[in-house]
Design a protein around this motif. Structure first.
Motif, PDB file in Angstrom:
ATOM      1  N   SER A 287      39.736  22.818  61.024  1.00 42.42           N
ATOM      2  CA  SER A 287      39.000  23.372  59.884  1.00 42.42           C
ATOM      3  C   SER A 287      38.252  24.636  60.272  1.00 42.42           C
ATOM      4  N   GLY A 288      37.633  24.635  61.465  1.00 42.57           N
ATOM      5  CA  GLY A 288      36.901  25.816  61.895  1.00 42.57           C
ATOM      6  C   GLY A 288      37.798  27.027  62.086  1.00 42.57           C
ATOM      7  N   LEU A 289      39.044  26.825  62.548  1.00 42.50           N
ATOM      8  CA  LEU A 289      39.963  27.936  62.748  1.00 42.50           C
ATOM      9  C   LEU A 289      40.564  28.421  61.432  1.00 42.50           C
ATOM     10  N   LEU A 290      40.698  27.518  60.455  1.00 43.09           N
ATOM     11  CA  LEU A 290      41.314  27.899  59.183  1.00 43.09           C
ATOM     12  C   LEU A 290      40.310  28.447  58.171  1.00 43.09           C
ATOM     13  N   VAL A 291      39.002  28.305  58.446  1.00 46.89           N
ATOM     14  CA  VAL A 291      37.999  28.759  57.481  1.00 46.89           C
ATOM     15  C   VAL A 291      38.099  30.249  57.172  1.00 46.89           C
ATOM     16  N   PRO A 292      38.118  31.168  58.180  1.00 50.39           N
ATOM     17  CA  PRO A 292      38.125  32.609  57.843  1.00 50.39           C
ATOM     18  C   PRO A 292      39.299  33.046  56.976  1.00 50.39           C
ATOM     19  N   PRO A 293      40.574  32.750  57.326  1.00 55.07           N
ATOM     20  CA  PRO A 293      41.657  33.234  56.463  1.00 55.07           C
ATOM     21  C   PRO A 293      41.629  32.638  55.057  1.00 55.07           C
ATOM     22  N   LEU A 294      41.298  31.357  54.942  1.00 50.24           N
ATOM     23  CA  LEU A 294      41.231  30.753  53.614  1.00 50.24           C
ATOM     24  C   LEU A 294      40.095  31.350  52.786  1.00 50.24           C
ATOM     25  N   MET A 295      38.960  31.610  53.427  1.00 52.69           N
ATOM     26  CA  MET A 295      37.832  32.173  52.706  1.00 52.69           C
ATOM     27  C   MET A 295      38.098  33.607  52.269  1.00 52.69           C
ATOM     28  N   PHE A 296      38.872  34.366  53.049  1.00 50.61           N
ATOM     29  CA  PHE A 296      39.238  35.719  52.632  1.00 50.61           C
ATOM     30  C   PHE A 296      40.110  35.679  51.372  1.00 50.61           C
ATOM     31  N   LEU A 297      40.998  34.705  51.301  1.00 49.34           N
ATOM     32  CA  LEU A 297      41.824  34.567  50.100  1.00 49.34           C
ATOM     33  C   LEU A 297      40.963  34.209  48.888  1.00 49.34           C
ATOM     34  N   LEU A 298      40.022  33.281  49.070  1.00 48.56           N
ATOM     35  CA  LEU A 298      39.137  32.919  47.963  1.00 48.56           C
ATOM     36  C   LEU A 298      38.238  34.087  47.560  1.00 48.56           C
ATOM     37  N   LEU A 299      37.816  34.879  48.532  1.00 48.54           N
ATOM     38  CA  LEU A 299      36.990  36.038  48.235  1.00 48.54           C
ATOM     39  C   LEU A 299      37.772  37.060  47.412  1.00 48.54           C
ATOM     40  N   ALA A 300      39.046  37.274  47.785  1.00 51.50           N
ATOM     41  CA  ALA A 300      39.880  38.206  47.027  1.00 51.50           C
ATOM     42  C   ALA A 300      40.129  37.704  45.600  1.00 51.50           C
ATOM     43  N   PHE A 301      40.055  36.404  45.388  1.00 51.22           N
ATOM     44  CA  PHE A 301      40.236  35.841  44.058  1.00 51.22           C
ATOM     45  C   PHE A 301      38.928  35.826  43.267  1.00 51.22           C
ATOM     46  N   GLY A 302      37.796  35.610  43.959  1.00 52.76           N
ATOM     47  CA  GLY A 302      36.523  35.485  43.271  1.00 52.76           C
ATOM     48  C   GLY A 302      35.911  36.803  42.841  1.00 52.76           C
ATOM     49  N   VAL A 303      36.082  37.863  43.632  1.00 50.28           N
ATOM     50  CA  VAL A 303      35.476  39.158  43.294  1.00 50.28           C
ATOM     51  C   VAL A 303      36.013  39.716  41.972  1.00 50.28           C
ATOM     52  N   PRO A 304      37.348  39.749  41.741  1.00 49.32           N
ATOM     53  CA  PRO A 304      37.820  40.233  40.426  1.00 49.32           C
ATOM     54  C   PRO A 304      37.305  39.403  39.256  1.00 49.32           C
ATOM     55  N   LEU A 305      37.221  38.082  39.443  1.00 50.69           N
ATOM     56  CA  LEU A 305      36.682  37.250  38.364  1.00 50.69           C
ATOM     57  C   LEU A 305      35.236  37.614  38.056  1.00 50.69           C
ATOM     58  N   PHE A 306      34.464  37.831  39.106  1.00 46.90           N
ATOM     59  CA  PHE A 306      33.062  38.201  38.906  1.00 46.90           C
ATOM     60  C   PHE A 306      32.942  39.552  38.194  1.00 46.90           C
ATOM     61  N   LEU A 307      33.738  40.529  38.603  1.00 42.64           N
ATOM     62  CA  LEU A 307      33.674  41.852  37.982  1.00 42.64           C
ATOM     63  C   LEU A 307      34.125  41.794  36.518  1.00 42.64           C
ATOM     64  N   PHE A 308      35.214  41.067  36.252  1.00 42.84           N
ATOM     65  CA  PHE A 308      35.703  40.961  34.876  1.00 42.84           C
ATOM     66  C   PHE A 308      34.676  40.253  33.986  1.00 42.84           C
ATOM     67  N   GLY A 309      34.080  39.178  34.496  1.00 49.13           N
ATOM     68  CA  GLY A 309      33.068  38.473  33.716  1.00 49.13           C
ATOM     69  C   GLY A 309      31.833  39.327  33.472  1.00 49.13           C
ATOM     70  N   THR A 310      31.433  40.125  34.477  1.00 46.34           N
ATOM     71  CA  THR A 310      30.275  40.997  34.311  1.00 46.34           C
ATOM     72  C   THR A 310      30.532  42.051  33.237  1.00 46.34           C
ATOM     73  N   VAL A 311      31.746  42.621  33.227  1.00 46.62           N
ATOM     74  CA  VAL A 311      32.098  43.611  32.203  1.00 46.62           C
ATOM     75  C   VAL A 311      32.047  42.978  30.805  1.00 46.62           C
ATOM     76  N   ALA A 312      32.544  41.728  30.680  1.00 48.27           N
ATOM     77  CA  ALA A 312      32.518  41.058  29.378  1.00 48.27           C
ATOM     78  C   ALA A 312      31.086  40.797  28.912  1.00 48.27           C
ATOM     79  N   VAL A 313      30.206  40.396  29.836  1.00 48.03           N
ATOM     80  CA  VAL A 313      28.807  40.165  29.475  1.00 48.03           C
ATOM     81  C   VAL A 313      28.132  41.465  29.059  1.00 48.03           C
ATOM     82  N   LEU A 314      28.411  42.546  29.794  1.00 49.17           N
ATOM     83  CA  LEU A 314      27.821  43.843  29.436  1.00 49.17           C
ATOM     84  C   LEU A 314      28.351  44.342  28.092  1.00 49.17           C
TER      85      LEU A 314
END
Length: 327
Positions: A287-314
């Motif tokens: 788990s400790g070795l797999l955390v960084p690559p998996l978290m980078f994938l989740l980060l690449a998925f979460g940032v666009p969602l956050f930006l799109f949601g922020t634009v909709a709220v604005l």
């Protein structure tokens, strides 16, 4: 070396004693007779019971890194449960008037909460003391409690957000049209949900990456095997507890499921310390070795969602309000 070993042994014993108290409090919560569907249940009772549950969960999370904070959370949970018992007695159905010479019928006492000497003192529901524990109200006392006493912080935040959004949509409907207010409602709901989910996903990913990089392989020692307070059908009913004490005195625990209390546990385990971003924990090697690559994938998925949601709220606020004012 002897002094350091004695200090670590004392820290382990202290953690084990606190874990015992925490487990006893969890079992007490699970066996408490309060239920939201009982005839005399009130909102105040539900709030105090929720506070006790939240304090129990907070104490479990804090026990791994700060026993002093965990002790304060446990004391807060005991105090909340004590207030719940006070409400149960104060709101009980009054007895019919009896002659002056007759003795009142004894009430069945509620379960008492046992408190450690270092925790907040807790009495039975027939004798609740302390400046922070309200006395049971008389049947004729109709004093309205404050909002902070009626609701938790999370409930107040939700109610405030809903009220502000409702007022804003009403202003849109008055200045523009009801169709504009409906569009604003949909944009706020969709955008707010996406922004919240994406933000949480991104923040969790960043903290996991930072923690995995800052951490490393450590050796945790076996402490004890305990039975879970509650578990689902597919989970193991027991847990092995391992404890790691850092050079700075920081304590981190690791739980491993066990099907039986007689299942042998390794005296020590090599684990990956995850440290950073306000979260401290331990994972297995894989788990400790797999955390960084998996978290980078989740980060690449979460940032666009956050930006799109922020634009909709604005777009909903203040975009639609500007559009309504412009006509």
């Amino acid at each position: 070396m002897t002094f350091r070993g004695g200090r670590q042994r004392g820290a382990r014993e202290e953690a084990a004693r606190f874990e015992t108290r925490l487990t006893a409090f969890g079992e007490l919560l699970a066996a408490h007779p309060f239920s939201a569907d009982r005839p005399d249940a009130t909102h105040e009772m539900a709030v105090e019971y929720a506070r006790a549950l939240d304090a129990y969960e907070a104490a479990k999370r804090a026990a791994a890194r700060d026993l002093a904070l965990a002790g304060r959370e446990l004391a807060a949970g005991l105090t909340a449960l004590n207030r719940l018992n006070a409400h149960l007695v104060g709101t009980a159905t009054p007895e019919a008037p009896a002659p002056a010479v007759a003795k009142p019928e004894a009430r069945r006492p509620e379960p008492q909460v046992e408190a450690e000497a270092e925790a907040a003192p807790v009495k039975g529901p027939h004798e609740v003391r302390g400046p922070d524990v309200p006395r049971p109200r008389a049947p004729g006392d109709r004093a309205r409690p404050r909002l902070r006493d009626r609701y938790t912080s999370g409930q107040l935040a939700k109610r405030t957000g809903v009220t502000v959004a409702a007022v804003y949509l009403l202003v849109l409907a008055v200045l523009g049209s009801w169709w504009l207010a409906l569009v604003g409602l949909m944009a706020l709901m969709m955008g707010g949900g996406l922004a919240l989910f994406g933000g949480l996903l991104g923040w969790t990913s960043v903290t996991q990456i930072v923690g995995a990089v800052r951490g490393g392989l450590v050796s945790a020692e076996y402490v004890r095997t305990t039975k879970k307070v509650s578990y689902a059908l597919r989970e193991a009913p027991y847990q092995h507890f391992y404890l790691y004490v850092g050079a700075d005195g920081e304590k981190v625990t690791y739980q491993r499921d066990a099907l039986s209390p007689s299942l042998a546990a390794l005296p020590t385990r090599r684990l990956w310390l995850v440290k950073g971003g306000g979260r401290t924990g331990m994972e297995t090697h894989l788990s400790g070795l797999l955390v960084p690559p998996l978290m980078f994938l989740l980060l690449a998925f979460g940032v666009p969602l956050f930006l799109f949601g922020t634009v909709a709220v604005l777009y909903a606020c203040p975009g639609l309000l500007i559009r309504a004012l412009a006509g």
